[in-house]
Design an enzyme around this catalytic site. Structure first.
Site, mmCIF file in Angstrom:
data_model
loop_
_atom_site.group_PDB
_atom_site.id
_atom_site.type_symbol
_atom_site.label_atom_id
_atom_site.label_comp_id
_atom_site.label_asym_id
_atom_site.label_seq_id
_atom_site.Cartn_x
_atom_site.Cartn_y
_atom_site.Cartn_z
ATOM 1 N N THR A 174 -29.259 -61.834 -13.720
ATOM 2 C CA THR A 174 -28.892 -60.648 -14.510
ATOM 3 C C THR A 174 -29.910 -60.410 -15.631
ATOM 4 O OG1 THR A 174 -27.309 -62.035 -15.704
ATOM 5 C CG2 THR A 174 -26.412 -60.592 -14.015
ATOM 6 N N LYS A 187 -25.723 -51.744 0.716
ATOM 7 C CA LYS A 187 -26.760 -52.439 -0.055
ATOM 8 C C LYS A 187 -27.070 -53.775 0.620
ATOM 9 C CE LYS A 187 -27.312 -54.927 -4.436
ATOM 10 N NZ LYS A 187 -27.191 -54.822 -5.886
ATOM 11 N N LYS A 198 -28.785 -57.396 -0.012
ATOM 12 C CA LYS A 198 -29.394 -58.351 -0.943
ATOM 13 C C LYS A 198 -30.577 -58.994 -0.252
ATOM 14 C CE LYS A 198 -28.503 -59.377 -4.335
ATOM 15 N NZ LYS A 198 -28.972 -59.030 -5.634
ATOM 16 N N ASP A 224 -32.291 -54.927 -2.482
ATOM 17 C CA ASP A 224 -32.401 -55.562 -3.803
ATOM 18 C C ASP A 224 -32.922 -56.994 -3.664
ATOM 19 O OD1 ASP A 224 -32.102 -56.637 -6.317
ATOM 20 O OD2 ASP A 224 -29.908 -56.635 -6.286
ATOM 21 N N PRO A 225 -34.249 -57.187 -3.831
ATOM 22 C CA PRO A 225 -34.787 -58.555 -3.703
ATOM 23 C C PRO A 225 -34.747 -59.366 -5.005
ATOM 24 C CG PRO A 225 -36.587 -56.984 -3.861
ATOM 25 C CD PRO A 225 -35.317 -56.182 -3.983
ATOM 26 N N ASN A 226 -34.074 -58.862 -6.017
ATOM 27 C CA ASN A 226 -33.971 -59.597 -7.290
ATOM 28 C C ASN A 226 -35.329 -60.131 -7.765
ATOM 29 O OD1 ASN A 226 -30.742 -60.447 -6.384
ATOM 30 N ND2 ASN A 226 -31.158 -59.714 -8.449
ATOM 31 N N GLU A 276 -34.035 -51.719 -5.576
ATOM 32 C CA GLU A 276 -33.507 -52.356 -6.790
ATOM 33 C C GLU A 276 -34.350 -53.578 -7.164
ATOM 34 O OE1 GLU A 276 -29.221 -52.557 -6.516
ATOM 35 O OE2 GLU A 276 -29.206 -54.357 -7.778
ATOM 36 N N ASN A 288 -30.719 -54.189 -12.485
ATOM 37 C CA ASN A 288 -29.786 -54.952 -13.301
ATOM 38 C C ASN A 288 -30.521 -56.174 -13.847
ATOM 39 O OD1 ASN A 288 -29.178 -55.827 -10.263
ATOM 40 N ND2 ASN A 288 -28.828 -57.614 -11.563
ATOM 41 N N ASP A 306 -23.115 -52.552 -15.989
ATOM 42 C CA ASP A 306 -22.181 -53.644 -15.691
ATOM 43 C C ASP A 306 -21.453 -53.929 -16.989
ATOM 44 O OD1 ASP A 306 -20.927 -56.098 -15.427
ATOM 45 O OD2 ASP A 306 -22.410 -56.881 -14.013
ATOM 46 N N HIS A 329 -23.288 -52.550 -11.140
ATOM 47 C CA HIS A 329 -23.681 -53.874 -10.640
ATOM 48 C C HIS A 329 -22.476 -54.801 -10.579
ATOM 49 C CE1 HIS A 329 -24.856 -58.037 -11.958
ATOM 50 N NE2 HIS A 329 -25.643 -57.909 -10.916
ATOM 51 N N SER A 330 -22.532 -55.777 -9.671
ATOM 52 C CA SER A 330 -21.454 -56.776 -9.686
ATOM 53 C C SER A 330 -21.986 -58.170 -9.391
ATOM 54 C CB SER A 330 -20.356 -56.411 -8.678
ATOM 55 O OG SER A 330 -20.657 -56.912 -7.397
ATOM 56 N N ASN A 331 -21.189 -59.146 -9.748
ATOM 57 C CA ASN A 331 -21.350 -60.548 -9.358
ATOM 58 C C ASN A 331 -20.041 -60.948 -8.692
ATOM 59 O OD1 ASN A 331 -23.862 -61.880 -10.170
ATOM 60 N ND2 ASN A 331 -23.336 -61.084 -12.197
ATOM 61 N N HIS A 386 -18.471 -57.332 -4.963
ATOM 62 C CA HIS A 386 -18.443 -58.522 -4.106
ATOM 63 C C HIS A 386 -17.050 -58.725 -3.496
ATOM 64 C CE1 HIS A 386 -22.196 -59.428 -6.143
ATOM 65 N NE2 HIS A 386 -22.319 -60.611 -5.573
ATOM 66 N N ARG A 407 -22.602 -71.702 -12.615
ATOM 67 C CA ARG A 407 -23.247 -71.201 -11.404
ATOM 68 C C ARG A 407 -24.705 -71.646 -11.399
ATOM 69 N NH1 ARG A 407 -24.242 -64.926 -9.328
ATOM 70 N NH2 ARG A 407 -25.554 -65.553 -7.603
HETATM 71 O O1 GKR Z 1 -24.163 -62.551 -5.847
HETATM 72 O O2 GKR Z 1 -26.049 -63.445 -5.259
HETATM 73 C C1 GKR Z 1 -25.384 -62.566 -5.799
HETATM 74 C C2 GKR Z 1 -26.131 -61.409 -6.412
HETATM 75 O O3 GKR Z 1 -27.504 -61.643 -6.280
HETATM 76 C C3 GKR Z 1 -25.759 -61.218 -7.868
HETATM 77 O O4 GKR Z 1 -25.750 -62.431 -8.547
HETATM 78 C C4 GKR Z 1 -26.692 -60.262 -8.565
HETATM 79 O O5 GKR Z 1 -26.513 -60.338 -9.940
HETATM 80 O O6 GKR Z 1 -25.550 -58.570 -7.302
HETATM 81 C C5 GKR Z 1 -26.432 -58.832 -8.253
HETATM 82 C C6 GKR Z 1 -27.627 -57.935 -8.217
HETATM 83 O O7 GKR Z 1 -27.456 -56.785 -7.889
HETATM 84 O O8 GKR Z 1 -28.731 -58.349 -8.577
HETATM 85 MG MG MG Z 2 -29.457 -56.230 -8.394
#
Ligand code: GKR
Ligand code: MG
Length: 419
Positions: free
Chosen positions: A96, A188, A190, A218-220, A243, A266, A290, A317-319, A346, A399
């Site tokens: 985040t 979406k 991930k 969304d590759p973070n 994203e 996010n 969020d 956004h969510s977790n 989620h 986590r």
């Molecule tokens: O649940 O692994 C996950 C997601 O990667 C989450 O932790 C992210 O914060 O969903 C989120 C995001 O959009 O980056």
């Molecule tokens: Mg994201």
């Protein structure tokens, strides 16, 4: 009416082995349930992260809230600020974005604000959405949130109903399952798990299977600027937004200048301090609000108004979360004219486990904004006790997707960018 007691209950619930650019989800996800009691059975509820450092901050703030008028959320913020002092507590999972003392205070304030709004609504007999300016829509759209995943946790015998998803056919099968079951109208994925061209293949396979549904990836922040630009070009016309392809405001701004689609975040615009530099740099076209870290529902509505002024879109956004968060997101989404994208959730990954007597349900990809007073959902004390027992027994207090991944692959490193 004054707050007479603050109860914090850390809980744990089963979480599947979902993969991301930081590692893999542990077998248990953590949350903290907040109850603000006012006597006469009147209680406001909120939900937030369950990581130990965050829980300690909640515990530090809690005694300072006794005696507060639940309508005084300005007073709430100053009490939280005073109780915490200047602290900067980042999340260890690193999903985040950066942290700051300001973000830390807003994150601790958030579940208490939601619980105060729940109380306010119950006291005046109106739903929270009315306290946020009133309903602009009856239903809030959510998107199917796809993850690369293992069939099961390695130490656990039973695969879940979604099975493994490690390639395009697996991702399409997961999407089909979620779309058929919940009626989602937006998808979406991930990413940040496999080399980017493989994830582009998954996006192409989703486009072929679901020609009419908007897609996001969304590759973070797993990609460098050049990789992000290459992937943005390859996915032109396929994504409604990309994203957090790359880390940081500067990197995102470089990608945003040439990418054919809007970038969303996010991870780089994540607190009020980031707004001026982030927007001035033009780093994103969409901010994922969020309320859990933007400082509750009213501050998220303020964020949306700021986005409107800058011509920036708003998504959510969510977790891993349970039903109080879903209810809060739904009231917020119901009141935000600026929310023009389906929100993340989620919820399907929690397989119906909840702390509520009657969780809100996702039908046709949407959740109906509750009309009952407050959040319109009630805690189930037995379920809360069971999930608290899980917390006490599960042995996880924070986590940490990266360390969990390392138990299976000791060479695994969290690298951003990785490609
Ligand atoms: O649940 O692994 C996950 C997601 O990667 C989450 O932790 C992210 O914060 O969903 C989120 C995001 O959009 O980056
Ligand atoms: Mg994201």
């Amino acid at each position: 009416m004054r707050i007479s007691e603050v109860v914090l209950t850390p809980i744990a619930f089963p979480d599947p082995p979902l993969l991301n650019s930081a590692g893999v989800h542990q077998p248990w996800a953590l949350r903290t349930i907040v109850e603000l009691r006012c006597g006469d059975g009147l209680t406001g509820i909120g939900e937030t992260y369950g990581d130990a450092p965050h829980l300690r901050l909640l515990e530090t703030a809690a005694p300072h809230l006794v005696g507060l008028d639940p309508f005084d959320t300005n007073g709430l913020l100053s009490r939280v600020r005073q109780a915490l002092g200047v602290v900067d507590v980042p999340d260890r999972h690193g999903l985040t974005g950066g942290s700051s003392p300001q973000k830390t205070v807003l994150r601790v304030f958030s579940p208490f604000e939601v619980a105060c709004l729940d109380l306010q609504g119950k006291l005046i007999g109106r739903p929270v959405v009315d306290l946020l300016g009133g309903k602009v829509r009856d239903e809030v759209a959510f998107s199917a949130y796809l993850f690369y995943k293992w069939a099961k946790h390695p130490a656990d015998g039973s695969p879940d109903e979604y099975g493994e998803a490690l390639d395009p056919p697996g991702i399409v099968a997961q999407a089909r399952h979620l779309v058929d079951r919940y009626g989602f109208r937006s998808i979406k994925l991930k990413g940040g798990v496999f080399p980017p061209h493989e994830e582009v293949e998954a996006i192409r396979a989703l486009r072929a299977e679901f020609p009419g549904l908007p897609l996001r990836l969304d590759p973070n922040a797993a990609w460098s600027v050049p990789t992000s630009l290459e992937i943005a070009e390859q996915t032109a016309g396929l994504l409604e937004y990309l994203e957090d392809p790359t880390p940081g405001i500067d990197g995102m701004a470089q990608v945003a200048r040439e990418a054919p689609m809007p970038l969303a975040t996010n991870m780089c615009v994540v607190s009020p301090d980031d707004l001026a530099p982030g927007f001035a740099a033009g780093c994103v076209g969409v901010v994922l609000a969020d309320h859990h870290y933007w400082g509750g529902l009213r501050r998220s509505a303020e964020l949306a108004a700021i986005c409107r002024t800058w011509g920036v879109g708003v998504s959510m956004h969510s977790n891993s979360h349970l039903g109080i968060s879903l209810a809060a997101m739904t009231h917020l989404g119901g009141a935000l004219p600026e929310l023009t994208y389906a929100a993340d959730t989620h919820t399907p990954w929690q397989y119906g486990v909840d702390v509520l007597t009657e969780p809100l349900s996702i039908v046709d990809g949407t959740v109906r904004v509750p009309g009952k007073p407050g959040l319109g959902v009630d805690l189930d004390p037995d379920a809360l006790a069971r999930l608290h027992e899980n917390y006490l027994r599960c042995g996880i207090t924070e986590r940490d997707d990266t360390s969990y991944m390392r138990t299976f692959d000791p060479t695994y490193e969290r690298r951003r960018p990785r490609w």
